[in-house]
Design a protein around this motif. Structure first.
Motif, PDB file in Angstrom:
ATOM      1  N   GLY A   1       6.453  71.816  18.223  1.00 59.36           N
ATOM      2  CA  GLY A   1       6.550  70.532  18.389  1.00 59.36           C
ATOM      3  C   GLY A   1       7.359  69.797  18.124  1.00 59.36           C
ATOM      4  O   GLY A   1       7.279  69.103  18.859  1.00 59.36           O
ATOM      5  N   ILE A   2       8.031  70.043  16.469  1.00 58.84           N
ATOM      6  CA  ILE A   2       9.193  68.440  16.681  1.00 58.84           C
ATOM      7  C   ILE A   2       9.872  68.856  18.004  1.00 58.84           C
ATOM      8  O   ILE A   2      10.885  67.544  18.262  1.00 58.84           O
ATOM      9  N   TRP A   3      10.216  70.394  17.655  1.00 60.99           N
ATOM     10  CA  TRP A   3      11.760  70.514  19.168  1.00 60.99           C
ATOM     11  C   TRP A   3      10.932  70.664  20.126  1.00 60.99           C
ATOM     12  O   TRP A   3      11.953  69.389  20.834  1.00 60.99           O
ATOM     13  N   ILE A   4      10.294  70.402  21.167  1.00 64.23           N
ATOM     14  CA  ILE A   4       9.699  69.735  21.651  1.00 64.23           C
ATOM     15  C   ILE A   4       9.635  68.585  22.203  1.00 64.23           C
ATOM     16  O   ILE A   4      10.632  67.675  22.988  1.00 64.23           O
ATOM     17  N   GLY A   5       9.124  67.456  21.280  1.00 65.58           N
ATOM     18  CA  GLY A   5       9.544  66.106  20.935  1.00 65.58           C
ATOM     19  C   GLY A   5      10.175  66.034  21.514  1.00 65.58           C
ATOM     20  O   GLY A   5      10.750  64.238  21.731  1.00 65.58           O
TER      21      GLY A   5
END
Length: 268
Positions: A7-11
């Protein structure tokens, strides 16, 4: 943890700081998705560290166990051959103001600790109930017998908290009195014993694994960082703020997931 990392990477891939999206926002999303995106970028890292440190508290693959911990405590107490008969009238006189009396062994010697307050404690002989002050040399001798596979290389008296012996400021769970005697051994796990110099009671034992766990769990999970412990209101405020961010990430994620899983309405 993998979900949080993804989620952090996609964000990060979706955010635009210089060339904004058509809406003028750094996020391409709207509604619940936008809230989840922005809050996730702000609090996602802390959410990940909380999940990671909470996972460590479950001792995966053995965790950071030092080994021999229970054996050290047992050897420090010595052979409990049965507590001797105590002079109860004398105990009533000496400990008349005490709130509790602990019956323990120190190097196979039965003793009592009469406690009347955080700094009001008296070591008593287990049989006569007479005050029995204990010398540091006696404490060190008991400790050496408790850690037979290592040499006592340092004995430090701490009158102030440090990075490993510290107080959180919470009177309900703060059981680390001062002063304390730290006995350092060179055994395979680099054992430290924290001993009450007034009573000789073993308060805590730490090996290299426990000291690593102190940073990977207590520091990450409870924010027990030295500079935050000196500013308790700042620590509490930061915990409230980041806990609220973690809650918001979870709630928005549940709402978005529910909407995705809900059957789409059919149009006639």
């Amino acid at each position: 943890m993998l979900g949080a990392i993804a989620g952090i990477w996609i964000g990060l891939l979706r955010v635009r700081l210089s060339k904004r999206h058509k809406s003028g926002s750094v996020s391409p999303y709207r509604g619940w998705m936008k809230w989840h995106h922005i809050i996730g970028l702000i609090g996602g890292l802390f959410l990940l560290t909380w999940v990671f440190s909470g996972w460590l508290s479950m001792s995966p693959w053995g965790g950071f166990r030092d080994g021999g911990g229970a054996d050290i405590a047992e050897r420090y107490a010595g052979d409990p051959s049965g507590f001797v008969p105590t002079d109860l009238p004398q105990l009533a006189r000496v400990a008349q103001d005490a709130r509790e009396v602990n019956f323990i062994y120190l190097g196979s010697t039965p003793v009592m600790i009469a406690r009347g307050g955080p700094q009001d404690k008296i070591l008593l002989d287990g049989a006569t109930a007479q005050p029995a002050p204990i010398a540091q040399t006696r404490i060190e001798a008991i400790a050496r017998a408790a850690v037979p596979n290592g040499r006592l290389v340092a004995a430090q008296r701490l009158d102030r908290y440090d990075r490993y012996w510290y107080g959180t400021g919470d009177p309900r769970s703060d059981a680390r009195p001062l002063p304390v005697l730290r006995l350092v051994f060179d055994d395979p796990v680099q054992t430290w014993l924290h001993v009450d110099p007034a009573t000789g009671a073993l308060l805590e034992q730490m090996g290299s694994g426990s000291r690593t766990y102190r940073w990977l769990f207590a520091a990450l999970h409870s924010f027990d960082l030295p500079w935050l412990l000196t500013w308790r209101p700042l620590r509490d405020g930061l915990m409230w703020l980041l806990s609220a961010a973690g809650l918001a990430i979870s709630v928005t994620g549940i709402v978005i997931g529910w909407k995705r899983l809900r059957p789409a309405k059919r149009h006639r």
